[in-house]
Design an enzyme around this catalytic site. Sequence first.
Site, PDB file in Angstrom:
ATOM      1  CG  ASP A 247      50.686  81.520  95.911  1.00  0.00           C
ATOM      2  OD1 ASP A 247      49.703  82.092  95.401  1.00  0.00           O
ATOM      3  OD2 ASP A 247      51.808  82.061  96.018  1.00  0.00           O
TER       4      ASP A 247
ATOM      5  CD  GLU B 236      49.953  58.347  66.067  1.00  0.00           C
ATOM      6  OE1 GLU B 236      50.971  58.563  65.379  1.00  0.00           O
ATOM      7  OE2 GLU B 236      48.865  57.985  65.568  1.00  0.00           O
TER       8      GLU B 236
ATOM      9  CD  GLU C  28      56.386  62.252  65.906  1.00  0.00           C
ATOM     10  OE1 GLU C  28      55.979  61.473  65.033  1.00  0.00           O
ATOM     11  OE2 GLU C  28      56.730  63.433  65.652  1.00  0.00           O
TER      12      GLU C  28
ATOM     13  CD  GLU D 190      58.399  59.129  64.115  1.00  0.00           C
ATOM     14  OE1 GLU D 190      58.922  59.489  63.041  1.00  0.00           O
ATOM     15  OE2 GLU D 190      57.281  58.594  64.154  1.00  0.00           O
TER      16      GLU D 190
ATOM     17  CD  GLU E  63      54.888  57.774  67.271  1.00  0.00           C
ATOM     18  OE1 GLU E  63      53.894  57.041  67.148  1.00  0.00           O
ATOM     19  OE2 GLU E  63      55.296  58.541  66.374  1.00  0.00           O
TER      20      GLU E  63
ATOM     21  CG  HIS F 155      50.666  62.658  64.349  1.00  0.00           C
ATOM     22  ND1 HIS F 155      51.401  61.753  63.611  1.00  0.00           N
ATOM     23  CD2 HIS F 155      51.184  63.879  64.049  1.00  0.00           C
ATOM     24  CE1 HIS F 155      52.307  62.384  62.894  1.00  0.00           C
ATOM     25  NE2 HIS F 155      52.192  63.682  63.146  1.00  0.00           N
TER      26      HIS F 155
ATOM     27  NE  ARG G 214      52.195  58.312  58.029  1.00  0.00           N
ATOM     28  CZ  ARG G 214      51.581  57.162  57.775  1.00  0.00           C
ATOM     29  NH1 ARG G 214      51.160  56.911  56.553  1.00  0.00           N
ATOM     30  NH2 ARG G 214      51.368  56.284  58.723  1.00  0.00           N
TER      31      ARG G 214
ATOM     32  CD  GLU H 242      47.684  60.156  62.312  1.00  0.00           C
ATOM     33  OE1 GLU H 242      48.183  59.145  62.817  1.00  0.00           O
ATOM     34  OE2 GLU H 242      48.020  60.615  61.194  1.00  0.00           O
TER      35      GLU H 242
ATOM     36  NE  ARG I 205      50.027  63.538  59.297  1.00  0.00           N
ATOM     37  CZ  ARG I 205      50.876  62.560  59.606  1.00  0.00           C
ATOM     38  NH1 ARG I 205      50.431  61.478  60.224  1.00  0.00           N
ATOM     39  NH2 ARG I 205      52.161  62.644  59.307  1.00  0.00           N
TER      40      ARG I 205
END
Length: 490
Positions: free
Chosen positions: A70, A149, A151, A229, A237, A286, A357, A379, A381
């Site tokens: 449904d 990636e 987390e 992490e 992670e 990421h 980063r 990558e 992020r």
Amino acid sequence: MKGNLPYKVIHGETTQVKYSADEIFAKIKHENIRFIDLQFSSLVGRYHHTTISAATFTPEQMKDGLPKLDGSSIVGFTSVDDSDLVLKPDPNTFAIIPWVTEKKTARLICDIYWGRGRGRLERDPRGIAQKAEEYLKTQGFDFSYWGPEVEFFVFDKVHWDVLTPYKGQSYSIESKEAPWNQEGTGYPMGLQEGYYPSSPSDTLTEFRNECVDMLNEHFGILCDNHHHEVATAGQCEIDIKYDYLTNAADGAQTYKYVVRNVAQKFGKVATMMPKPISMDAGSGMHTNVSLWKDNKNAFFDRDAKDEISQIGRYFCGGILNHARALCAITNPTTNSYHRLVPGYEAPVYIAWSPSNRSAAIRVPEHFRGEKYAYLKRFEYRAPDPSSNPYLVFSAVLAAGLDGIKKKMDPGDPVLENIYHMTKEERVKRGIKTVPATLGEALDELESDRKFLNPVFSNDVIDKIIELGRKDHREISIRPHPHEFYLYFDV
């Protein structure tokens, strides 16, 4: 054969071999499977299922689908006056669910179709991902690789009270790893001090080992690394191998499904909420991507200074150009924007850079040269794990391909730490910021949506905006507990 799924090697990496429907039914019989769990994702990324008896499951149902859904009861799918949908299982997603031990049960991820032979449901996120893969081929590429990636946090207990608003709204998090742990047990870690700690501070090694074993052995999702992490209180992670777009999204959804169920087995609770702890790092997803043609990575150019091809630069430029609109899909919750703030390694600034980063797009540079050409990738992020990976990968691909089509050069990479730049320096360099709120992100998507149209229908985009605005209003009309601290005595 490894676990339930066979593998082969492509580009030096191990990947899953496809099953036929006949092989699935033979395996159901051989393994004495009692039930089949039919799984699918809603438009907003929630995982749903319905379970049928294996004794009644037929090859015709595998081919034509099952009238079991449904659509009006699934957020973002259909209205109540036109809601008959069909679940069509994908035999390539077959896996035996390891924690169901009493009555052996296997899962199959399903595609969603309209009833009465009316074709694919446009709002089926898996269908959008498959459409994105087809669109990629029309643009001259063979396939794309995606490596999310993801987390997440694992807490001992979480309590909240939001259903009695006149009494007050509150939440609390319990974790042996946290500095606010009042029981005095364990070796707590401070805020933003959770990266790679050894045991006994890291209390979740066995939990992550169990997740990896289940993903590897039972679901065919290869994991090569796991760790604690940056944040305190159980941020984790688990790294999974890259795969084709739809497969990678299936893998990300399965990853979340496994993590939550293993947490329950350990007497804990896992969350993909981007920012559950104030003053600490949030959880990202990421997203690594590369495009391939003629069995070669289209982003690699050995003669370029940074080994990034012109096609790769244009792809990067497309993502940067549409980054603010993308946030409505890659960061779809109000909580997402508590993560996207300076000071916590979050990608606040729309720029690209090798090994930096503080930029929204990073080009990993662990290895260089022809030998590692297959690893050349971007990558992105910004995305977080509250997002729907089918939509994220499809939208990022659409943005990058728009960049290639329109030759959007990303400009020079930013080598400096953008967090340390002044506002004037960022303006001079043309570095913009991501939206500050979900509402702002939705405004950006509303005005910058055409790049999505080869993959996303306007109906789907409208529904994403509608659902996002509903969530934004839910939060905007309610006072925050911290406002009492700030303003009660005004």
